[in-house]
Design an enzyme around this catalytic site. Structure first.
Site, mmCIF file in Angstrom:
data_model
loop_
_atom_site.group_PDB
_atom_site.id
_atom_site.type_symbol
_atom_site.label_atom_id
_atom_site.label_comp_id
_atom_site.label_asym_id
_atom_site.label_seq_id
_atom_site.Cartn_x
_atom_site.Cartn_y
_atom_site.Cartn_z
ATOM 1 N N ASP A 191 -2.282 -5.718 19.215
ATOM 2 C CA ASP A 191 -1.486 -5.271 20.551
ATOM 3 C C ASP A 191 0.185 -5.888 19.862
ATOM 4 O O ASP A 191 -0.028 -6.159 18.911
ATOM 5 C CB ASP A 191 -1.731 -5.796 21.865
ATOM 6 C CG ASP A 191 -2.060 -7.091 21.801
ATOM 7 O OD1 ASP A 191 -1.245 -7.940 20.918
ATOM 8 O OD2 ASP A 191 -2.718 -7.791 22.611
ATOM 9 N N HIS A 219 -17.324 -4.342 1.562
ATOM 10 C CA HIS A 219 -18.883 -4.272 1.951
ATOM 11 C C HIS A 219 -17.794 -6.593 2.806
ATOM 12 O O HIS A 219 -18.152 -7.277 2.056
ATOM 13 C CB HIS A 219 -20.083 -4.365 1.609
ATOM 14 C CG HIS A 219 -21.112 -4.674 2.780
ATOM 15 N ND1 HIS A 219 -22.079 -5.814 2.568
ATOM 16 C CD2 HIS A 219 -20.723 -4.471 4.126
ATOM 17 C CE1 HIS A 219 -22.794 -5.520 3.228
ATOM 18 N NE2 HIS A 219 -22.330 -5.057 4.372
ATOM 19 N N TYR A 269 -5.093 -8.474 25.564
ATOM 20 C CA TYR A 269 -5.893 -8.381 24.925
ATOM 21 C C TYR A 269 -6.821 -7.007 24.535
ATOM 22 O O TYR A 269 -7.696 -6.691 23.908
ATOM 23 C CB TYR A 269 -6.867 -9.260 25.811
ATOM 24 C CG TYR A 269 -7.246 -9.946 25.986
ATOM 25 C CD1 TYR A 269 -6.994 -11.464 25.465
ATOM 26 C CD2 TYR A 269 -6.722 -10.784 27.708
ATOM 27 C CE1 TYR A 269 -6.299 -12.958 25.960
ATOM 28 C CE2 TYR A 269 -6.510 -11.616 28.344
ATOM 29 C CZ TYR A 269 -6.516 -12.875 27.749
ATOM 30 O OH TYR A 269 -6.154 -13.644 28.368
ATOM 31 N N ALA A 270 -6.042 -6.470 23.809
ATOM 32 C CA ALA A 270 -6.135 -4.842 22.765
ATOM 33 C C ALA A 270 -6.093 -5.254 21.307
ATOM 34 O O ALA A 270 -4.892 -4.872 20.348
ATOM 35 C CB ALA A 270 -5.267 -4.002 23.184
ATOM 36 N N ASN A 271 -7.257 -6.255 21.023
ATOM 37 C CA ASN A 271 -7.345 -6.269 19.336
ATOM 38 C C ASN A 271 -8.616 -5.969 19.164
ATOM 39 O O ASN A 271 -9.535 -6.517 20.407
ATOM 40 C CB ASN A 271 -6.829 -7.759 19.092
ATOM 41 C CG ASN A 271 -5.220 -7.686 20.402
ATOM 42 O OD1 ASN A 271 -4.648 -7.427 19.706
ATOM 43 N ND2 ASN A 271 -5.672 -8.849 21.473
ATOM 44 N N HIS A 315 -10.384 -15.967 23.303
ATOM 45 C CA HIS A 315 -9.228 -15.375 22.833
ATOM 46 C C HIS A 315 -9.078 -16.028 21.606
ATOM 47 O O HIS A 315 -8.070 -15.774 20.539
ATOM 48 C CB HIS A 315 -8.262 -14.991 23.181
ATOM 49 C CG HIS A 315 -6.913 -14.382 23.005
ATOM 50 N ND1 HIS A 315 -7.075 -13.416 22.213
ATOM 51 C CD2 HIS A 315 -5.487 -15.006 23.125
ATOM 52 C CE1 HIS A 315 -6.238 -12.657 21.655
ATOM 53 N NE2 HIS A 315 -4.744 -14.212 22.627
#
Length: 129
Positions: free
Chosen positions: A28, A20, A118-120, A96
């Site tokens: 990316d 948990h 920014y594909a994170n 970011h």
């Protein structure tokens, strides 16, 4: 040998070890990986596998209680932002630089071949009971 599910042994192990509030990152191909965080590198070529391909699989196999993205994703990567916001009603957005700093707490970073900005995402584990 597994017949279904996640065949990548590193991802399968990380998911089974999550407790948990533990976190993993789907990234990316350009996101820096802190030196003490496990990197699971899936990138084959630019774009393969995509962020969304990996994200969709992990969503099916992980109990997720919280997600964090870079606020820049909303403007600079609308297609991925729209998918993530469709899946989760509450999303923490940070700049970011803050996002990159937060990744040092992850159990693992899964590097995709995604080559869009920014594909994170940071996925925080929930509990299944």
């Amino acid at each position: 040998m597994y017949k279904t599910g996640i065949l990548n042994s590193d991802i399968s192990k990380v998911l089974s070890d999550l407790g948990h509030t533990d976190q993993i990152v789907i990234a990316d191909c350009g996101l820096p990986v802190p030196k003490d965080v496990k990197k699971i590198d899936l990138a084959l070529t630019l774009g393969q596998p995509s962020f969304l391909e990996v994200y969709e699989v992990l969503k099916q196999h992980m109990e997720i209680e919280h997600v964090t993205i870079a606020e820049e994703m909303e403007v600079d990567n609308a297609p991925i932002f729209e998918q993530v916001t469709k899946d989760f009603s509450e999303i923490e957005q940070v700049n970011h630089e803050t996002f990159k700093a937060l990744t040092k707490n992850a159990k693992a970073i899964i590097r995709t071949g995604e080559a869009t900005p920014y594909a994170n995402i940071i996925l925080q584990s929930g509990v299944i009971f």
